[in-house]
Design a protein around this motif. Sequence first.
Motif, mmCIF file in Angstrom:
data_model
loop_
_atom_site.group_PDB
_atom_site.id
_atom_site.type_symbol
_atom_site.label_atom_id
_atom_site.label_comp_id
_atom_site.label_asym_id
_atom_site.label_seq_id
_atom_site.Cartn_x
_atom_site.Cartn_y
_atom_site.Cartn_z
ATOM 1 N N PRO A 1 -11.736 -22.280 -42.285
ATOM 2 C CA PRO A 1 -11.135 -21.800 -41.035
ATOM 3 C C PRO A 1 -11.719 -22.533 -39.846
ATOM 4 C CG PRO A 1 -11.845 -19.972 -42.421
ATOM 5 C CD PRO A 1 -12.401 -21.202 -43.031
ATOM 6 N N SER A 2 -10.989 -22.556 -38.773
ATOM 7 C CA SER A 2 -11.434 -23.230 -37.556
ATOM 8 C C SER A 2 -12.794 -22.696 -37.124
ATOM 9 C CB SER A 2 -10.411 -23.023 -36.442
ATOM 10 O OG SER A 2 -10.858 -23.607 -35.240
ATOM 11 N N GLY A 3 -13.689 -23.618 -36.820
ATOM 12 C CA GLY A 3 -15.009 -23.242 -36.363
ATOM 13 C C GLY A 3 -16.044 -23.108 -37.453
ATOM 14 N N GLN A 4 -15.621 -23.133 -38.717
ATOM 15 C CA GLN A 4 -16.549 -23.027 -39.836
ATOM 16 C C GLN A 4 -16.847 -24.417 -40.398
ATOM 17 O OE1 GLN A 4 -18.002 -20.232 -40.711
ATOM 18 N NE2 GLN A 4 -16.793 -18.927 -39.379
ATOM 19 N N GLU A 5 -18.116 -24.699 -40.616
ATOM 20 C CA GLU A 5 -18.526 -25.967 -41.211
ATOM 21 C C GLU A 5 -19.231 -25.681 -42.534
ATOM 22 O OE1 GLU A 5 -20.812 -28.192 -38.427
ATOM 23 O OE2 GLU A 5 -19.182 -28.321 -36.943
ATOM 24 N N TRP A 6 -18.445 -25.503 -43.581
ATOM 25 C CA TRP A 6 -18.991 -25.196 -44.893
ATOM 26 C C TRP A 6 -19.161 -26.479 -45.688
ATOM 27 C CZ3 TRP A 6 -14.785 -20.942 -45.795
ATOM 28 C CH2 TRP A 6 -15.086 -19.819 -44.999
ATOM 29 N N PRO A 7 -20.232 -26.623 -46.453
ATOM 30 C CA PRO A 7 -20.423 -27.824 -47.277
ATOM 31 C C PRO A 7 -19.278 -27.981 -48.285
ATOM 32 C CG PRO A 7 -22.437 -26.503 -47.168
ATOM 33 C CD PRO A 7 -21.346 -25.669 -46.578
ATOM 34 N N ASP A 8 -18.778 -29.201 -48.414
ATOM 35 C CA ASP A 8 -17.677 -29.445 -49.351
ATOM 36 C C ASP A 8 -18.016 -28.982 -50.749
ATOM 37 O OD1 ASP A 8 -16.140 -30.502 -47.356
ATOM 38 O OD2 ASP A 8 -16.460 -32.611 -47.927
ATOM 39 N N GLU A 9 -19.280 -29.173 -51.155
ATOM 40 C CA GLU A 9 -19.645 -28.859 -52.534
ATOM 41 C C GLU A 9 -19.745 -27.354 -52.789
ATOM 42 O OE1 GLU A 9 -23.543 -29.666 -50.303
ATOM 43 O OE2 GLU A 9 -21.481 -30.446 -50.346
ATOM 44 N N ALA A 10 -19.761 -26.545 -51.714
ATOM 45 C CA ALA A 10 -19.891 -25.099 -51.876
ATOM 46 C C ALA A 10 -18.590 -24.349 -51.602
ATOM 47 C CB ALA A 10 -20.981 -24.564 -50.946
ATOM 48 N N PHE A 11 -17.595 -25.029 -51.038
ATOM 49 C CA PHE A 11 -16.302 -24.421 -50.727
ATOM 50 C C PHE A 11 -15.349 -24.859 -51.832
ATOM 51 C CE2 PHE A 11 -12.441 -24.402 -47.725
ATOM 52 C CZ PHE A 11 -12.207 -23.055 -47.959
ATOM 53 N N LEU A 12 -15.010 -23.925 -52.737
ATOM 54 C CA LEU A 12 -14.394 -24.269 -54.016
ATOM 55 C C LEU A 12 -13.091 -23.517 -54.243
ATOM 56 C CD1 LEU A 12 -17.724 -23.900 -56.043
ATOM 57 C CD2 LEU A 12 -16.744 -26.039 -55.172
ATOM 58 N N ALA A 13 -12.251 -24.100 -55.087
ATOM 59 C CA ALA A 13 -10.953 -23.497 -55.404
ATOM 60 C C ALA A 13 -10.695 -23.583 -56.903
ATOM 61 C CB ALA A 13 -9.833 -24.198 -54.648
ATOM 62 N N LEU A 14 -9.881 -22.653 -57.376
ATOM 63 C CA LEU A 14 -9.488 -22.593 -58.783
ATOM 64 C C LEU A 14 -8.001 -22.300 -58.882
ATOM 65 C CD1 LEU A 14 -10.056 -22.236 -61.882
ATOM 66 C CD2 LEU A 14 -10.500 -19.825 -61.371
ATOM 67 N N SER A 15 -7.301 -23.102 -59.672
ATOM 68 C CA SER A 15 -5.892 -22.810 -59.977
ATOM 69 C C SER A 15 -5.865 -21.952 -61.249
ATOM 70 C CB SER A 15 -5.107 -24.096 -60.196
ATOM 71 O OG SER A 15 -3.788 -23.808 -60.647
ATOM 72 N N LEU A 16 -5.334 -20.756 -61.129
ATOM 73 C CA LEU A 16 -5.306 -19.846 -62.266
ATOM 74 C C LEU A 16 -4.221 -20.208 -63.280
ATOM 75 C CD1 LEU A 16 -5.788 -16.428 -60.413
ATOM 76 C CD2 LEU A 16 -7.459 -17.590 -61.904
ATOM 77 N N ASP A 17 -3.189 -20.890 -62.819
ATOM 78 C CA ASP A 17 -2.080 -21.222 -63.712
ATOM 79 C C ASP A 17 -1.981 -22.704 -64.009
ATOM 80 O OD1 ASP A 17 -1.188 -22.188 -61.298
ATOM 81 O OD2 ASP A 17 0.657 -20.989 -61.247
ATOM 82 N N GLY A 18 -2.936 -23.489 -63.508
ATOM 83 C CA GLY A 18 -2.895 -24.926 -63.741
ATOM 84 C C GLY A 18 -1.897 -25.662 -62.871
ATOM 85 N N GLY A 19 -1.284 -24.943 -61.930
ATOM 86 C CA GLY A 19 -0.273 -25.561 -61.081
ATOM 87 C C GLY A 19 -0.877 -26.266 -59.886
ATOM 88 N N VAL A 20 -0.004 -26.776 -59.035
ATOM 89 C CA VAL A 20 -0.418 -27.498 -57.838
ATOM 90 C C VAL A 20 -0.997 -26.516 -56.825
ATOM 91 C CG1 VAL A 20 0.367 -28.954 -55.938
ATOM 92 C CG2 VAL A 20 1.322 -29.268 -58.227
ATOM 93 N N MET A 21 -2.107 -26.904 -56.203
ATOM 94 C CA MET A 21 -2.736 -26.055 -55.203
ATOM 95 C C MET A 21 -1.894 -26.019 -53.928
ATOM 96 S SD MET A 21 -5.643 -24.663 -56.065
ATOM 97 C CE MET A 21 -7.084 -24.873 -57.121
ATOM 98 N N PRO A 22 -1.931 -24.877 -53.211
ATOM 99 C CA PRO A 22 -1.218 -24.851 -51.917
ATOM 100 C C PRO A 22 -1.904 -25.743 -50.909
ATOM 101 C CG PRO A 22 -2.526 -22.867 -52.235
ATOM 102 C CD PRO A 22 -2.584 -23.616 -53.527
#
Length: 204
Positions: A183-204
């Motif tokens: 989100p705007s104003g947040q500086e989170w490390p790339d290696e700690a901000f993570l995502a998972l696709s539950l269905d193996g599809g394309v991420m939004p």
Amino acid sequence: MSDPRTHAADTPAPGPGSAPGPAPVWQVRPERQGEREAVRRVNLAAFETAEEADLVDALREDPEAWLPGLSYVAVSAPGALAGPLGEPVPEPGEGGDGNENGGEVAGFALLTRCHVGDVPALALAPCAVLPAHQGRGAGSAAIRGALDAAREAGERTVIVLGHPAYYPRFGFTPCARFGITPPSGQEWPDEAFLALSLDGGVMP
């Protein structure tokens, strides 16, 4: 991404001083009515402040965030049998999904609604484990149970801000690979901000 759930706590890997003996068996299931205080105790014990416990209580009161059935607990199961992969196996005559044999709520994982742009997604946090059970799989069990439930419910994407050495075991990868930004104003490390696709599809 908007409306993140931060302050995700992780079950540390076993090391010197970790609880000895065989890995316990965990009964994993959605939080039940009447277990709100037990969940709060886990979060209060796992963190240095009440911030995460208060976050859970606040999310419960937010109808746009709280999703029934996606607050998961790992319950210790003394006397239960362990299957070949360590999964709970009920003893004869037991349902295996509760704490009938005197277990306690030891681990907790929460999934709530967030959005990636305008696309609905899930945020994983807080995750917490009673100190006496940390490093023994309670956190992982609760997280896997919650992710499986979300997958069965048709959810597609989960976001977490957490330890980069812990969450890849569940399939999480850095959000930056998919163009998902904090989100705007947040500086989170790339290696700690993570995502998972539950269905193996394309991420939004």
